[in-house]
Write an enzyme that holds these catalytic residues in place. Structure first.
Site, PDB file in Angstrom:
ATOM      1  N   GLU A 326      -7.304   0.225   4.896  1.00 42.24           N
ATOM      2  CA  GLU A 326      -8.732  -0.330   5.752  1.00 42.24           C
ATOM      3  C   GLU A 326      -8.958  -1.500   6.728  1.00 42.24           C
ATOM      4  O   GLU A 326      -9.316  -1.096   7.745  1.00 42.24           O
ATOM      5  CB  GLU A 326      -9.573  -0.018   4.572  1.00 42.24           C
ATOM      6  N   HIS A 327      -8.404  -2.454   6.218  1.00 41.00           N
ATOM      7  CA  HIS A 327      -8.469  -3.746   7.169  1.00 41.00           C
ATOM      8  C   HIS A 327      -7.015  -4.622   6.721  1.00 41.00           C
ATOM      9  O   HIS A 327      -6.676  -4.224   5.355  1.00 41.00           O
ATOM     10  CB  HIS A 327      -9.316  -4.408   6.486  1.00 41.00           C
TER      11      HIS A 327
END
EC number: 1.1.1.23
Length: 433
Positions: A326-327
């Site tokens: 996601e990050h």
């Protein structure tokens, strides 16, 4: 005792690797419960919303909608300084998403007499889900409502869980006002998703539902896709950090903890080619975890964490692309080398001074991102999630004549004689004779 995986990447077992890559799964474990709640909301409407709000949120509500009086009370209870910070973040988010706006309509002349184009049209209605429970997330209201408004969506509503006293956090309501939401409803979890997907006596049905949530919310979004579009599966938060010996161990550790304090199911991974950095980060994580305000959540989350030592920077990149975080934080001496080779990531943060929290709140990029490996196929929330595109063709008789033989030949090859005749009739053919 905090137990997180600490190993050479090449020594990670197949079972350990599978656990890392399958994080955030478990939708099947809650599917039956979610299906029951959704079915009740669909058939019983508001009465089901009251029932499940009392059951899951432990509060009985006569009205789900937030009144104008509640909005005004919320705004009056927030310090001017905090409201200014909220508006500052909103301005950055708005500017970044305005830069993504496509042309409303464009045309190109493919050949003489053949003009093609595309028309961009915003969706008519969107429902934004902002999580609650362990904390309030006014930032998520900004991240979901502002892009919809920038895109030109006519109606934007927000659902967020009520607090034990039946209210919504004042800053969440302030964010809804600043972002431009039409209505806010005190609804959380599966019942909130169901209300926006099916519509009830109180909550309007929407065309699309966006926003992150826990495994129940994610499962609900996946199950209602036959009646409302969704952005993507967005479950427990995660970060993967690629770092080398140039990175600061204290900064890396603090970024791991920042992700870990979201939720016990959050996932934080450091992959590095430096044994020295790996050991230093491990020590620092343990120290910071003891001192953190949300220490119990962090310690639970760190059970899902890992520090992996790679043989090379290329191996770090390969693992990251497989993990599809996601990050993704890149904290190396040559970040462009890594960036050029990244294929799968929801949002990318480059350098020691681009930590995930700046994107969570104020840089302007969107923090609603695909998790659980879905960054392999989904983009983070952006303007295009709120816009649909229609192809346009404007063709003259001479233009059609230049395409006539090709269309007729292909149509007849597919056995679609009426398709071919639809072309011939424009050049004197009478199919009724």
């Amino acid at each position: 005792m905090v137990m997180m995986l600490f190993k050479k990447l090449s020594d990670v077992s197949e079972a350990e690797m599978q656990k890392l890559l399958s994080r955030g799964s478990g939708l099947e474990d809650v599917a039956k419960t979610v299906s029951t709640v959704l079915s009740d909301v669909r058939t019983k409407g508001d009465s089901a919303l009251r029932e499940y709000t009392a059951k899951f949120d432990k509060v009985e509500l006569a009205n789900f909608g937030v009144s104008e009086e509640e909005f005004q009370q919320a705004l009056s209870g927030i310090s001017p300084e905090l409201l200014d910070h909220l508006k500052s973040a909103a301005a950055n988010i708005r500017a970044f998403h305005e830069a993504q706006l496509p042309k409303a309509t464009w045309f190109m002349e493919l050949k003489p007499g053949i003009v093609l184009g595309q028309k961009a049209t915003p969706l008519e209605s969107v429902g934004a889900y902002a999580p609650g429970g362990r904390a309030s997330y006014p930032s998520t209201v900004l991240m979901t409502v502002i892009p919809a408004r920038v895109a030109g969506v006519e109606q934007v509503i927000v659902c967020t869980p009520p607090r034990p006293d039946g209210s919504v956090h004042p800053l969440t309501l302030a964010a809804a006002k600043v972002a431009g939401a039409d209505k806010v409803f005190k609804l959380g979890g599966v019942q909130a998703i169901g209300s926006m997907a099916y519509g009830t006596e109180t909550v309007p049905k929407v065309d699309k539902i966006v926003g992150p949530g826990n495994v129940f919310v994610t499962a609900a979004k996946m199950q209602i896709r036959d009646v409302a579009e969704i952005d993507f599966p967005a479950g427990p938060s995660e970060v993967l950090i690629i770092a080398d010996e140039s990175a600061d161990a204290v900064m890396v550790a603090s970024d791991i903890l920042a992700q870990s304090e979201h939720d016990p199911n959050s996932v934080s991974i450091l992959v590095t080619g430096s044994d020295t950095l790996a050991e230093a980060v491990k020590r620092e994580v343990l120290v910071q975890a003891e001192q953190a305000a949300r220490s119990s959540i962090i310690k639970s989350s760190l059970e899902n964490a890992a520090i992996l030592i790679a043989d090379s920077l290329e191996q770090c990149i390969g693992f990251s692309n497989k993990f599809a975080p996601e990050h993704l934080e890149i904290m190396v001496a040559d970040p462009d080398f890594v960036l050029d080779r990244i294929k799968n990531a929801g949002s990318i943060f480059i350098g020691n001074y681009s930590p995930v929290p700046v994107g969570d709140y104020a840089s302007g990029t969107n923090h609603v991102l695909p998790t659980s490996g879905y960054a392999r196929v989904y983009s983070g929330l952006n303007i295009n999630h709120f816009i649909k595109y229609s192809s346009i063709q404007r063709i003259s008789k001479s233009g059609l004549e230049s395409l006539k033989e090709t269309v007729i030949a292909l149509a007849e090859e597919e056995g679609l004689q009426a398709h071919a005749d639809a072309i011939r009739t424009r050049f004197g053919y009478k199919p009724s004779k």
